[in-house]
Design an enzyme around this catalytic site. Sequence first.
Site, PDB file in Angstrom:
ATOM      1  N   ASP A 242       0.796  -1.225   0.000  1.00 29.71           N
ATOM      2  CA  ASP A 242       0.000   0.000   0.000  1.00 29.71           C
ATOM      3  C   ASP A 242       0.836   1.285   0.000  1.00 29.71           C
ATOM      4  OD1 ASP A 242      -2.810   1.188   0.672  1.00 29.71           O
ATOM      5  OD2 ASP A 242      -1.520   2.064   2.206  1.00 29.71           O
ATOM      6  N   GLU A 317       1.443  -0.742  -4.955  1.00 25.12           N
ATOM      7  CA  GLU A 317       0.483   0.314  -5.268  1.00 25.12           C
ATOM      8  C   GLU A 317       1.246   1.625  -5.318  1.00 25.12           C
ATOM      9  OE1 GLU A 317      -3.359   2.873  -3.789  1.00 25.12           O
ATOM     10  OE2 GLU A 317      -1.606   2.550  -2.556  1.00 25.12           O
TER      11      GLU A 317
HETATM   12  C1  GLC Z   1      -3.976   3.413  -0.443  1.00 23.42           C
HETATM   13  C2  GLC Z   1      -5.317   2.748  -0.271  1.00 23.42           C
HETATM   14  C3  GLC Z   1      -6.308   3.750   0.204  1.00 23.42           C
HETATM   15  C4  GLC Z   1      -5.856   4.285   1.528  1.00 23.42           C
HETATM   16  C5  GLC Z   1      -4.428   4.830   1.435  1.00 23.42           C
HETATM   17  C6  GLC Z   1      -3.843   5.028   2.796  1.00 23.42           C
HETATM   18  O1  GLC Z   1      -3.993   4.369  -1.427  1.00 23.42           O
HETATM   19  O2  GLC Z   1      -5.705   2.133  -1.470  1.00 23.42           O
HETATM   20  O3  GLC Z   1      -7.594   3.214   0.307  1.00 23.42           O
HETATM   21  O4  GLC Z   1      -6.711   5.291   1.960  1.00 23.42           O
HETATM   22  O5  GLC Z   1      -3.563   3.953   0.775  1.00 23.42           O
HETATM   23  O6  GLC Z   1      -3.541   3.796   3.382  1.00 23.42           O
END
Ligand code: GLC
Length: 601
Positions: A242, A317
């Site tokens: 993440d 991500e």
């Molecule tokens: C990522 C997740 C999102 C979250 C953020 C903070 O972007 O996909 O949903 O709010 O991280 O953890």
Amino acid sequence: MPSWGKVVLISVLVAVVVGVVVGTVTWALMRSDSTPPDIIELDWWERTIIYQIYPRSFKDTDGDGIGDLKGITSELEHFVEMGVGTIWLSPIFVSPMVDFGYDISDFYDIHYEYGTMADFEELIRRARQLGIKVLLDYVPNHASTESEYFKKSVAREPGYENFFIWADPKIDANGNRTVPSNWISQFGGSVWEWNEERQQYYLHQFAVEQADFNFREPAVRQEMINIMQFWIEKGAHGFRLDALPHLFEADPDDHGGFFPDEPLSGNMFVTSDQIGYTTQVHIKDLIEIYDVVYEWREFADKWQEDNDSETIVLLAEAYANVSMTMLYYGDERDRIGCHFPFNFDFITSLRATSNARDFVYVISRWLTYMPYGNVANWVFGNHDNSRAPSRFRSNMVDGLNALNLILPGVAITYQGEELGMRDGYVSWNDTVDVNAINQGNPDNYLEYSRDPARTPYHWNNSTNAGFTTGQTTWLPVAEDYMEINLQAQKDAERSHYKVYQSLSRLRRMASLSHGTHYLEALSVNTLVLVRHLATYNTYALVFNVGTEEDTVDLSRVTFLAEPMTVYESSVFSRRRTGDAISLGELSLQPGEMLVLRAPPT
Ligand code: GLC
Ligand code: MG
Ligand code: CA
């Protein structure tokens, strides 16, 4: 007069030639679709379909209106039927739910609303039986301010003092305390929050309740590895990593002892406490991130080797520009990163107004920049963005799913995409997303809210779409569930679900799993994507992404030959599986896609 010897020799030669020709043709026909033994074997993840489950909204079994692990376990067969090989669960760990699980207070346990560790173990056991891989969400950037780590750090407990990014206040001209820098949080407002007890500010790139870890602290790095190991040992096949671009912030040691301000962007469409007001040069995409990612990969590979296990995959991500994104694969010095960074181009670079040339250009960009030998991937939606049919158009559902499933690499499906689920309507009063609550008001909150993409999954047309046995749901069920739901699409002769299913079967054919690809805009609005492997059937997706009927000529498309037939088509298409298609003029309605089968070339 030929001698008998010559006749016999010629006959034998003819027989041999005929035999070879017939044999080759039969052999080619026999293997025209199956996966031959002589083709390189793929590792389990290289052509898998990853299905993202947002556990809160998938299936509720205890009637509290919140999805749970037992709900997922009870539907695992559904993935087998769909051809999905891998599921990724958004966070299921203990959390005060400020950011619905992305604010973790105990990284080593299951959140009570989702179930227990025993439920998780059962999920893994059942998934293994069915051959489904389970990936977990891994949230390294921050912890909940309710976590023990944070509490201990506030109290300056030895070993935890530098677990988070702490900073002394700046004193302004009037002698008042102010924030250390002008950095702005992703969810609006300063990244700095004052802590009375410690008499210092802490940094949070997301919500106030999500304190950023200090990744320059060796103990934090070690703890992150421990967490990864814990869940691998529990049976996870890997992780979605993440928010990686936010892992590091500029180090005061490199800036004369201060946290340096960011330059103002000049963007007049945002207020001074919104993201975009500054240009993020000090809190995003710092080069040190990659060392951490390469370190994680080394750990995962070593664990795999030591335990003689199947591949443990790491997926990043990272919303970043193309070069910073590709660095997650690895670097010039041959250091290896994650298995792939998610490709968000369909979300960030394409929209309802994009034409076929835009599609071809954006798809090719990924394939062009991706370092040689790596695996591509395609994302059409997730829990942070408006759903695909709402961002594009409803008549494009099958075409978008077809692109996802036919392009080379890994297909990623967000729950509900296989049904063409659209954004649900969530009123201001029902809004729970911290991003919308922080920055929105009753008039503009939908610009910020991620709730519409998170409404419960539509199982059937009963009350609450069959998502729960209870009366209420944590987010309202989208109004169109009577029309768009799994059961209805299973019962219908033609449906998005059935198209998805048939294309996920097609994906296993040799030309799709191992073939080359050829992509071209045939006209402004129609694109063609060909998958080809010598001696196997060729498959081609033809997709009109425009809003008007379009006629194209396939005769110049490489690898296509007659006789060609329709393998699959958009639900609303007049063409049916088996219909003959000639290479000449082909008309497509707005949003229509056809998958064509052509003989081997
Ligand atoms: C990522 C997740 C999102 C979250 C953020 C903070 O972007 O996909 O949903 O709010 O991280 O953890
Ligand atoms: Mg529940
Ligand atoms: Ca950070």
